[in-house]
Motif scaffolding. Sequence first.
Motif, mmCIF file in Angstrom:
data_model
loop_
_atom_site.group_PDB
_atom_site.id
_atom_site.type_symbol
_atom_site.label_atom_id
_atom_site.label_comp_id
_atom_site.label_asym_id
_atom_site.label_seq_id
_atom_site.Cartn_x
_atom_site.Cartn_y
_atom_site.Cartn_z
ATOM 1 N N HIS A 44 26.923 87.139 24.499
ATOM 2 C CA HIS A 44 27.469 86.094 24.667
ATOM 3 C C HIS A 44 28.116 86.338 26.159
ATOM 4 N N TYR A 45 29.436 87.635 26.489
ATOM 5 C CA TYR A 45 30.231 87.395 27.146
ATOM 6 C C TYR A 45 29.101 87.892 28.051
ATOM 7 N N LEU A 46 28.309 88.971 27.817
ATOM 8 C CA LEU A 46 27.437 89.757 28.906
ATOM 9 C C LEU A 46 26.091 88.271 29.599
ATOM 10 N N HIS A 47 25.908 87.435 28.673
ATOM 11 C CA HIS A 47 25.408 86.170 29.883
ATOM 12 C C HIS A 47 26.321 85.721 30.707
ATOM 13 N N PHE A 48 26.991 85.819 30.844
ATOM 14 C CA PHE A 48 28.436 85.146 31.905
ATOM 15 C C PHE A 48 28.614 86.658 32.681
ATOM 16 N N GLY A 49 27.604 87.879 32.995
ATOM 17 C CA GLY A 49 28.378 88.701 33.268
ATOM 18 C C GLY A 49 29.573 89.536 32.499
ATOM 19 N N GLY A 50 29.591 89.660 31.732
ATOM 20 C CA GLY A 50 31.105 90.017 31.409
ATOM 21 C C GLY A 50 32.332 89.729 31.496
ATOM 22 N N VAL A 51 32.229 88.923 31.845
ATOM 23 C CA VAL A 51 33.590 88.487 32.511
ATOM 24 C C VAL A 51 33.934 87.020 31.199
ATOM 25 N N SER A 52 34.850 86.844 30.722
ATOM 26 C CA SER A 52 34.978 85.391 29.415
ATOM 27 C C SER A 52 36.686 84.555 31.139
ATOM 28 N N PRO A 53 36.849 83.493 30.841
ATOM 29 C CA PRO A 53 37.263 82.205 32.033
ATOM 30 C C PRO A 53 38.756 82.977 31.247
ATOM 31 N N ILE A 54 39.069 82.880 30.142
ATOM 32 C CA ILE A 54 40.250 82.515 29.821
ATOM 33 C C ILE A 54 41.300 83.892 30.763
ATOM 34 N N ASN A 55 41.135 84.426 30.765
ATOM 35 C CA ASN A 55 42.074 85.515 31.683
ATOM 36 C C ASN A 55 42.762 84.278 33.437
ATOM 37 N N GLN A 56 41.546 83.825 33.824
ATOM 38 C CA GLN A 56 41.862 83.338 35.006
ATOM 39 C C GLN A 56 42.533 81.806 34.621
ATOM 40 N N LEU A 57 42.004 81.151 33.784
ATOM 41 C CA LEU A 57 42.328 80.102 33.158
ATOM 42 C C LEU A 57 44.447 79.733 32.827
ATOM 43 N N ASN A 58 44.724 81.241 32.665
ATOM 44 C CA ASN A 58 45.800 81.990 31.405
ATOM 45 C C ASN A 58 46.825 81.473 33.693
ATOM 46 N N HIS A 262 37.332 79.027 27.744
ATOM 47 C CA HIS A 262 37.098 79.558 27.995
ATOM 48 C C HIS A 262 36.086 80.091 27.158
ATOM 49 N N LEU A 263 35.793 81.862 27.120
ATOM 50 C CA LEU A 263 34.157 81.368 26.603
ATOM 51 C C LEU A 263 33.684 80.931 24.863
ATOM 52 N N GLU A 264 34.228 80.604 23.447
ATOM 53 C CA GLU A 264 34.163 80.015 23.110
ATOM 54 C C GLU A 264 34.163 77.997 23.227
ATOM 55 N N VAL A 265 34.926 77.666 23.784
ATOM 56 C CA VAL A 265 33.798 76.598 24.601
ATOM 57 C C VAL A 265 32.783 76.747 25.374
ATOM 58 N N VAL A 266 32.797 77.664 26.568
ATOM 59 C CA VAL A 266 31.390 76.924 27.048
ATOM 60 C C VAL A 266 30.464 77.704 26.074
ATOM 61 N N TRP A 267 30.186 78.922 25.414
ATOM 62 C CA TRP A 267 28.630 79.240 24.842
ATOM 63 C C TRP A 267 28.912 77.895 23.746
ATOM 64 N N ASP A 268 29.380 78.224 22.335
ATOM 65 C CA ASP A 268 29.375 77.272 21.528
ATOM 66 C C ASP A 268 29.453 76.209 21.403
ATOM 67 N N LEU A 269 29.530 75.743 22.775
ATOM 68 C CA LEU A 269 29.252 74.006 22.824
ATOM 69 C C LEU A 269 28.787 73.325 24.398
ATOM 70 N N ASP A 270 29.150 74.706 25.513
ATOM 71 C CA ASP A 270 28.105 73.777 26.372
ATOM 72 C C ASP A 270 27.184 74.423 26.805
ATOM 73 N N THR A 271 26.564 75.469 25.522
ATOM 74 C CA THR A 271 25.222 76.490 25.711
ATOM 75 C C THR A 271 24.507 75.866 24.029
ATOM 76 N N GLU A 272 25.073 76.080 23.310
ATOM 77 C CA GLU A 272 24.540 76.193 21.745
ATOM 78 C C GLU A 272 24.239 74.876 21.525
ATOM 79 N N ALA A 273 25.348 74.402 21.390
ATOM 80 C CA ALA A 273 25.065 72.629 20.855
ATOM 81 C C ALA A 273 24.610 72.125 21.629
ATOM 82 N N ARG A 274 24.902 71.984 23.111
ATOM 83 C CA ARG A 274 24.320 71.224 24.151
ATOM 84 C C ARG A 274 22.784 71.507 24.059
#
Length: 344
Positions: A44-58, A262-274
């Motif tokens: 899931h993380y590697l799908h986004f280049g290994g970068v979670s959005p959470i640190n930058q968002l914080n 963060h990643l659980e939003v952009v993966w579980d919702l924006d990717t899988e659920a969508r």
Amino acid sequence: MSVDALLLLSFGGPEGEGDVRPFLENVTRGRGVPPERLDEVAQHYLHFGGVSPINQLNRDLIEAVRAALAAAGVDLPVYFGNRNWHPMIEDTVGKMLADGVRRALVFPTSAYGGYSACRQYDEDILRARAAVGPSAPELVKIRQFFDHPGFVLPFADAVRAAAAGLDDYRLVFTAHSIPNSFDATAGPAALGGHLYSKQIAEAARLVAAEVGASEYDVVWQSRSGPPQVPWLEPDIVDHVDALHAKGVGNIVVCPVGFVSDHLEVVWDLDTEARERAEEHGMGFARAATPGPDPRFAEMVVELIREHLGGAEPRKLSDFANLGCTANGEFCAVACCEPPARRPR
């Protein structure tokens, strides 16, 4: 109360491919998670280049809070520490001590009660102060804020924006699933447990009322445990299937359990659920989380003022104010304690 600083305390996330596996090992330490499960989540993380959005968002939130503090005339430095990845809370509290901080408020990036949502942040504070030693700053954790207008109203506006142009839609709220046994022990025992799911339900009710939705659903996402352990259900992807079977054409999803995208939003919702909704030919829109909204940073300042000047708490529900503790203490004996730790 006089304080010298604010510490924003969060979960943490990897910021490169080489960080992913060590980060996941930190997250799951002591839990006996099999390596193949870590490999699966790593993808899931590697799908986004290994970068979670959470640190930058914080980091963005910290800058917004600094600006809001300055606008309010409150002179407080803001520090950043994480549970699972750099900057680690132990290192940050050590820096705070070196900078002369004696007492700081701690803002955890979770609005709710429960073990992972609240008590584990107390444990982070305990661990960090123990690592720094007897001279560690006093750390006072700010209360839960799931029913604060600065959390609820940005969500309501985000739902309206997501639903713009849709004649008809089903409003679905999501939050991170947890084991049923953890929910049963969430909150002080005197409140009867299930504090986490009750607070999620209340936040969803408040947002739905703001947007005038008389019907809506509360579902769950991001479960990670073995299939034989019951977790809060239904899962969002299964719920998309169920809504499709009922003839629902459009879904607006509001991730009310989360502060930021963060990643659980952009993966579980924006990717899988969508993707599942698109497979069914359904319209899918996801409401933004409140972290970037200026009202959220202003809420943080309000929560600080509750300690600095005794400001009256602003809230939209009758739920008790919980989560405000000092130096890693818990709200009550066995409050939000994992079931395995409770006396038999």
